[in-house]
Scaffold this motif. Structure first.
Motif, PDB file in Angstrom:
ATOM      1  N   ALA A 149       0.833  -1.204   0.000  1.00  0.00           N
ATOM      2  CA  ALA A 149       0.000   0.000   0.000  1.00  0.00           C
ATOM      3  C   ALA A 149       0.866   1.252   0.000  1.00  0.00           C
ATOM      4  CB  ALA A 149      -0.922  -0.016   1.221  1.00  0.00           C
ATOM      5  N   ASN A 153       1.138   3.937  -3.087  1.00  0.00           N
ATOM      6  CA  ASN A 153       0.837   5.360  -2.931  1.00  0.00           C
ATOM      7  C   ASN A 153       2.042   6.232  -3.297  1.00  0.00           C
ATOM      8  OD1 ASN A 153      -1.884   5.237  -2.147  1.00  0.00           O
ATOM      9  ND2 ASN A 153      -1.251   4.500  -0.130  1.00  0.00           N
ATOM     10  N   ASN A 154       3.242   5.729  -3.049  1.00  0.00           N
ATOM     11  CA  ASN A 154       4.432   6.522  -3.373  1.00  0.00           C
ATOM     12  C   ASN A 154       4.774   6.496  -4.856  1.00  0.00           C
ATOM     13  OD1 ASN A 154       4.666   7.169  -0.719  1.00  0.00           O
ATOM     14  ND2 ASN A 154       6.256   5.652  -0.258  1.00  0.00           N
ATOM     15  N   ALA A 157       0.088   5.769  -7.378  1.00  0.00           N
ATOM     16  CA  ALA A 157      -1.245   6.359  -7.226  1.00  0.00           C
ATOM     17  C   ALA A 157      -1.388   7.709  -7.925  1.00  0.00           C
ATOM     18  CB  ALA A 157      -1.591   6.512  -5.746  1.00  0.00           C
ATOM     19  N   GLU A 158      -0.249   8.352  -8.165  1.00  0.00           N
ATOM     20  CA  GLU A 158      -0.290   9.634  -8.853  1.00  0.00           C
ATOM     21  C   GLU A 158      -0.982   9.499 -10.221  1.00  0.00           C
ATOM     22  OE1 GLU A 158       3.540  11.618  -8.711  1.00  0.00           O
ATOM     23  OE2 GLU A 158       3.217  12.200 -10.800  1.00  0.00           O
ATOM     24  N   CYS A 159      -0.758   8.380 -10.879  1.00  0.00           N
ATOM     25  CA  CYS A 159      -1.290   8.183 -12.238  1.00  0.00           C
ATOM     26  C   CYS A 159      -2.283   7.030 -12.340  1.00  0.00           C
ATOM     27  CB  CYS A 159      -0.150   7.912 -13.218  1.00  0.00           C
ATOM     28  SG  CYS A 159       1.018   9.265 -13.346  1.00  0.00           S
ATOM     29  N   ARG A 161      -5.083   4.134 -10.766  1.00  0.00           N
ATOM     30  CA  ARG A 161      -6.159   4.031  -9.798  1.00  0.00           C
ATOM     31  C   ARG A 161      -6.337   2.575  -9.379  1.00  0.00           C
ATOM     32  NH1 ARG A 161     -11.639   7.136 -11.005  1.00  0.00           N
ATOM     33  NH2 ARG A 161     -10.136   8.776 -10.611  1.00  0.00           N
ATOM     34  N   ALA A 165      -9.315   5.271  -5.708  1.00  0.00           N
ATOM     35  CA  ALA A 165      -8.258   6.180  -5.288  1.00  0.00           C
ATOM     36  C   ALA A 165      -7.129   6.171  -6.301  1.00  0.00           C
ATOM     37  CB  ALA A 165      -7.748   5.775  -3.906  1.00  0.00           C
ATOM     38  N   GLY A 166      -6.654   7.373  -6.654  1.00  0.00           N
ATOM     39  CA  GLY A 166      -5.535   7.473  -7.570  1.00  0.00           C
ATOM     40  C   GLY A 166      -5.855   8.320  -8.779  1.00  0.00           C
ATOM     41  N   GLY A 167      -4.923   8.355  -9.721  1.00  0.00           N
ATOM     42  CA  GLY A 167      -5.033   9.221 -10.887  1.00  0.00           C
ATOM     43  C   GLY A 167      -5.612   8.528 -12.100  1.00  0.00           C
ATOM     44  N   VAL A 168      -5.754   9.307 -13.182  1.00  0.00           N
ATOM     45  CA  VAL A 168      -6.338   8.768 -14.418  1.00  0.00           C
ATOM     46  C   VAL A 168      -5.384   8.904 -15.606  1.00  0.00           C
ATOM     47  CG1 VAL A 168      -8.705   9.179 -13.669  1.00  0.00           C
ATOM     48  CG2 VAL A 168      -7.509  10.942 -14.984  1.00  0.00           C
TER      49      VAL A 168
ATOM     50  N   LEU B  24      -3.623  14.609  -5.092  1.00  0.00           N
ATOM     51  CA  LEU B  24      -3.971  13.249  -5.495  1.00  0.00           C
ATOM     52  C   LEU B  24      -3.307  12.232  -4.592  1.00  0.00           C
ATOM     53  CD1 LEU B  24      -3.785  13.415  -9.356  1.00  0.00           C
ATOM     54  CD2 LEU B  24      -5.732  12.660  -8.000  1.00  0.00           C
ATOM     55  N   ALA B  28      -5.146   9.629  -2.169  1.00  0.00           N
ATOM     56  CA  ALA B  28      -4.944   8.206  -2.389  1.00  0.00           C
ATOM     57  C   ALA B  28      -4.502   7.536  -1.099  1.00  0.00           C
ATOM     58  CB  ALA B  28      -3.897   8.004  -3.474  1.00  0.00           C
ATOM     59  N   SER B  32      -9.578   6.843   0.160  1.00  0.00           N
ATOM     60  CA  SER B  32     -10.983   7.211   0.042  1.00  0.00           C
ATOM     61  C   SER B  32     -11.244   7.764  -1.347  1.00  0.00           C
ATOM     62  CB  SER B  32     -11.345   8.281   1.071  1.00  0.00           C
ATOM     63  OG  SER B  32     -10.714   9.481   0.729  1.00  0.00           O
ATOM     64  N   GLN B  37     -10.415  15.055  -4.799  1.00  0.00           N
ATOM     65  CA  GLN B  37      -9.797  14.872  -6.110  1.00  0.00           C
ATOM     66  C   GLN B  37     -10.481  15.727  -7.162  1.00  0.00           C
ATOM     67  OE1 GLN B  37      -9.463  10.859  -7.549  1.00  0.00           O
ATOM     68  NE2 GLN B  37      -9.032  10.098  -5.507  1.00  0.00           N
TER      69      GLN B  37
END
Lengths: 280, 553
Positions: A149, A153-154, A157-159, A161, A165-168, B24, B28, B32, B37
């Motif tokens: 986890a 996240n490090n 998750a920036e990009c 999902r 939770a996370g980016g697209v 973000l 993350a 949640s 976001q």
């Protein structure tokens, strides 16, 4: 619902009995005769599942009847919007019965027509499509999902999902274990530019106004293109306003073994498994 | 080349990007699906502001009032003849017998569009090219949803989009990717439920209604948490035994439980009163009333609900004990008008039963009810606001079950005080039959013979103070196209023959038309500014067409 299940179970039992009774005869005849005993009820489960001859016969039928649109290898033909049928199991989580119904009834509002195949023929097609369907990670080695986890996240998750939770900017990884083998996942982490998922091609945009933007390409025609930029916003450009340059390298950084060990990658995958409740 | 370095450099060059990346990462880590976001899209203040930002159209009607009256003035009666298509978007999915009924939303140059069969897209408003397409994997045993596989649009809040489905679910999407964030069931589609409207986002609630009054169902209006999909309240349109309104039904819980009352068209909202206004559909069975003696509340009514609790504040029933499938699922139009010397907050409805109504929207008091078609069902209301019924349908030549108008949006033109709607002149005979009332089986309770020779349509402008006809433009056949007006003095409307048209709002003179190639059905135009140009969009058939005074490309 209970009643339906009882019917399915009982007819399935009948099927098994019939199969046993006709085992000495040829497999093709066996398929046909077994069918007689079960065709009275709608099946939820493919009665030919695991039957190698049914898979083979389904493949013959597929190449004759379906390949014009879906391609001989069932991976689809993008230019006519015929979907990749090897990916449909994981992408849409179809049951055998749903695929059966689509083959028989077609899809209203699309060029996928209804088909006049016998039920046995449809199940043969389902068997074939199952046999060429992509499979996910089997027997994921256990690793520390808590560490996973943190790593996710490090680094991810920036990009990317997982669940919500996370980016697209990059593909959603919620289904990554269902979609890909462990070898494929490892390769995409070590060499992300080797195979870039459709819709995530990295691009650079230089506008006439002097703006320099990076993103992933979503759509393009002769006059315009549409991207998700690194701010993770939808942006569109006319080609006379901006120059689009496709990048050979993915926006995803390559993680060498020294940066992300095999055990750490497994930890991330264990986290994804626990976060999504995935049972590949 | 180390791509990570490259991306980091580009981010350093852009402070906005950097702060968002931090946001973000933080959200993350909280594990949640937080709206933190989604700071970029419109918030509730933006939705309240309605048309304030000329480059946005953020709700089904453009603002909460349901007027569908845009303040844009670039396209005028003088120059509208120069209006021409800029691009078309092909949906690639169609609905036989119905329409491409959506109203696109637009924010930051991106259109968010739903289509038939629960397709959806994000589309570049400049080129008509898509960013993403969504297609729901629908079950093949849809009930009501199979008979009307349409959708009227998204609701939007922040980076989230909300869409209902033909299998009666509510979905939340990330508008940047088209990915589903949550998916909840509104009701069991197998009984007869479906959903087709554009969700109404009010503050921290997503408000939706349900289709399926042709089946043995009970209608409702629901509010959901935009973040989680948790249900906040439900208003049942057909009461339970003992509840207010149940006295207008037989004392039989089974009849009430399948009493119909769908809520399948959007409502409007008054932020000052914190009331939502929503139309309720026909009682079930549609044409056979012997099993349900009484007025059958709250079928064929307008209900005013407290937006926070869903509690009923007041109601008005347009068609007591409906026998003609005249759902009152119309966009309620909110306006402030002069009424007998003083200013009144009113809600206006052009009803399927052929009457135009003006009510005080604070109290529900009926101010005006007057026919706008040649309906032979009734010609006047009594002192209590009840129709004096002349013909129950057995004598022919009522409006048909599709009604004197329907859910296609009307427009209200402030200042001119005109209510402009699509009117249908039809002739039908209703023959009731006792139905079976089985779950999952359409339950009309009879047959209808429509006299196809006598049908016609018209765009009609009514004086809201009197209900009198000010002008009309006639169509050769009964029409299902909706209406929009702009503050430059224009009215845009579509017809059954496929024409998209512009009219002078004061006189009704036709100023411009364009043949779209397919009937305009259930949809109305929307408009917004982009790069200094006013765009007007209309869906028709499988095509969404954008118009402007000059080509953009």
């Amino acid at each position: 619902m209970l009643l339906l299940q009882q019917i399915v179970t009982s007819s399935f039992t009948l099927f098994r009995i019939a199969c046993r009774a006709y085992r000495p005869t040829s497999a093709i005849v066996l398929v046909g005769l077994c069918w007689v005993s079960i065709s009275a009820h709608a099946q939820e489960i493919n009665p030919l599942a695991g039957n190698a001859r049914a898979q083979y016969a389904g493949g013959v039928l597929f190449r004759a009847q379906c390949a014009t649109c879906h391609g001989a290898d069932a991976t689809g033909i993008e230019s006519i919007d015929a979907p990749d049928l090897t990916a449909m199991w994981r992408e849409r989580a179809y049951s055998d019965r749903q695929v059966f119904d689509i083959i028989r009834d077609g899809i209203a509002g699309t060029i996928m027509p209804p088909h006049d195949f016998t039920e046995t023929e449809v199940w043969m097609l389902v068997s074939f499509l199952r046999s060429v369907g992509e499979s996910g990670v089997e027997n994921l080695p256990v690793a520390d999902s808590g560490l996973g986890a943190t790593l996710f996240n490090n680094h991810c998750a920036e990009c990317h999902r997982v669940t919500n939770a996370g980016g697209v900017l990059g593909p959603n990884l919620s289904d990554v274990l269902r979609r890909n083998s462990l070898a494929d996942i490892t390769a995409s982490v070590r060499q992300p530019s080797a195979l870039i998922t459709s819709g995530y091609k990295a691009v650079r945009v230089n506008t006439n106004a002097g703006e320099n933007i990076q993103g992933v390409l979503k759509n393009e025609d002769a006059f315009s293109f549409q991207i998700v930029d690194t701010n993770q916003q939808l942006r569109a450009f006319r080609k006379h306003d901006a120059v689009l340059t496709e990048q050979r390298e993915s926006l995803m950084p390559a993680f060498a073994e020294s940066e992300l060990s095999e055990q750490e990658l497994l930890a991330i995958l264990n986290y994804i498994q626990s976060a999504t409740g995935a049972t590949p | 080349m180390n791509l990570r370095d490259v991306t980091m450099q580009s981010r350093k060059a852009n402070g906005r990007a950097r702060s968002k990346v931090v946001g973000l990462a933080v959200s993350a880590m909280l594990f949640s699906a937080s709206l933190t976001q989604a700071q970029d899209g419109p918030d509730y203040e933006d939705l309240l502001a309605g048309f304030a930002d000329a480059e946005r159209w953020l709700t089904y009607s453009g603002d909460y009032s349901g007027k569908r009256h845009s303040p844009l003035t670039q396209i005028t009666p003088e120059n509208v003849a120069r209006l021409r298509p800029v691009w078309t978007f092909q949906a690639g999915t169609t609905t036989r017998g119905r329409g491409f009924e959506t109203t696109p939303l637009v924010d930051d140059g991106v259109l968010y569009v739903t289509g038939s069969n629960n397709y959806a897209w994000a589309i570049d408003a400049r080129s008509g090219r898509s960013f993403w397409q969504y297609q729901r994997n629908l079950p093949n045993n849809l009930t009501y949803g199979a008979s009307a596989p349409v959708n009227r649009g998204f609701g939007m809040l922040g980076n989230r989009l909300f869409m209902v489905t033909l299998d009666a679910h509510l979905l939340a999407f990330d508008r940047r990717s088209g990915e589903v964030l949550w998916d909840i069931e509104l009701a069991d589609y197998r009984i007869g439920y479906a959903a087709t409207l554009a969700p109404l986002v009010v503050d921290d609630k997503v408000i939706v209604g349900i289709s399926g009054g042709e089946y043995a169902t009970r209608g409702f209006i629901d509010a959901y948490d935009p973040e989680t999909g948790a249900r906040l309240w439900r208003f049942n349109t057909i009461p339970r035994p003992g509840e207010p309104g149940s006295e207008t039904w037989p004392d039989d819980p089974e009849i009430l439980a399948r009493g119909g009352g769908g809520t399948w068209m959007n409502g409007s909202y008054d932020p000052e009163l914190n009331l939502i206004y929503w139309g309720v559909g026909n009682p079930n069975p549609d044409y056979y009333g012997d099993q349900r003696p009484g007025d059958n509340l709250y079928s064929n009514s307008l209900v005013a609900l407290d937006a926070d609790t869903g509690e009923l504040r007041w109601h008005y029933q347009f068609t007591p004990h409906d026998l003609n499938d005249w759902d009152s699922n119309h966009m309620p139009v909110l306006a402030e008008i002069e009424w007998q010397g003083s200013s009144r907050q009113v809600v206006m409805v052009g009803n399927r039963n052929g009457f135009f109504y003006v009510l005080d929207r604070v109290t529900g008091e009926l101010l005006l009810g007057k026919p706008f078609t040649a309906t032979t069902w009734a010609r006047e209301l009594d002192a209590d606001g009840r129709p004096i019924i002349l013909n129950d349908g057995s004598q022919g030549c009522l409006p048909d079950p599709w009604g004197s108008t329907n859910f296609m949006p009307p427009t209200f033109y402030p200042g001119l005080d005109l209510f402009i709607l699509t009117a249908r002149e039809t002739c039908a005979t209703f023959v009731p039959e006792e139905p079976a009332n089985q779950p999952g089986v359409a339950n009309f309770g009879g047959v209808v013979y429509i006299d196809g020779e006598q049908g016609s349509g018209a765009l009609r402008a009514l004086d809201v103070h009197t209900g009198d006809l000010v002008w009309e433009f006639t169509y050769p056949s009964p029409t299902f196209g909706g209406v929009m007006s702009t503050a430059s003095g224009l009215v845009f409307a579509g017809d059954h023959e496929g024409n998209f048209m512009a009219f002078d709002a004061q006189t009704g003179e036709n100023l411009w038309h364009y043949q779209t190639g397919s009937r305009i059905w259930g949809a109305a135009a929307m408009t917004f500014m982009l790069d200094g140009q006013q765009l007007v969009l209309i869906p028709s058939g499988t095509t969404l067409t954008a118009f402007a005074l000059e080509p953009l490309n």
